[in-house]
Design a protein around this motif. Structure first.
Motif, short mmCIF file in Angstrom:
data_model
loop_
_atom_site.label_atom_id
_atom_site.label_comp_id
_atom_site.label_asym_id
_atom_site.label_seq_id
_atom_site.Cartn_x
_atom_site.Cartn_y
_atom_site.Cartn_z
N ASP A 1 29.16 40.34 51.53
CA ASP A 1 28.23 41.19 52.27
C ASP A 1 28.09 40.79 53.75
O ASP A 1 27.25 41.32 54.45
N ASP A 8 30.18 40.29 57.45
CA ASP A 8 31.39 40.62 58.19
C ASP A 8 32.06 39.34 58.69
O ASP A 8 31.47 38.60 59.49
N GLU A 30 34.23 38.92 60.85
CA GLU A 30 34.43 38.96 62.31
C GLU A 30 33.25 38.34 63.06
O GLU A 30 33.38 37.97 64.23
N ASP A 36 25.89 37.18 68.04
CA ASP A 36 26.70 37.06 66.82
C ASP A 36 27.00 35.60 66.50
O ASP A 36 26.95 35.19 65.34
#
Length: 96
Positions: free
Chosen positions: A24, A26, A28, A37
């Protein structure tokens, strides 16, 4: 006189519970250039069961880990840790 053999940390053994491999999340996120991020990826890393092994690998293998968040550290932080360890003549143990 011969130089002592350098022992590098192996790639961490995966347990299946690593946040960077969760279905669940990402993947990236760990390689984004966004500070937001990177912070989120680092937050996930802090609960990882293999964080210390991941950090040892990342510090010992700079060419393979030059990008991305590894063990809640950015490339800049890992460079600083490598310099610190080199300056102190110590090995690459986990540092907060």
């Amino acid at each position: 006189m011969t130089a002592a053999a350098v022992r590098l940390a192996p790639y961490p053994p995966l347990t299946g519970a690593e946040p960077c491999r969760a279905p669940d999340v990402d993947p990236e996120l760990w390689f984004s250039t966004s500070a937001l991020d990177q912070g989120e990826a680092a937050d996930h890393c802090r609960a990882c069961p293999i964080r210390s092994q991941c950090l040892a690998y990342a510090l010992d293998h700079p060419a393979e880990t030059s990008d991305g968040v590894w063990a809640a550290t950015t490339p800049k932080r890992r460079r600083a840790l490598r310099r610190q360890f080199a300056d102190n003549g110590t090995d690459s143990e986990e540092t907060s």
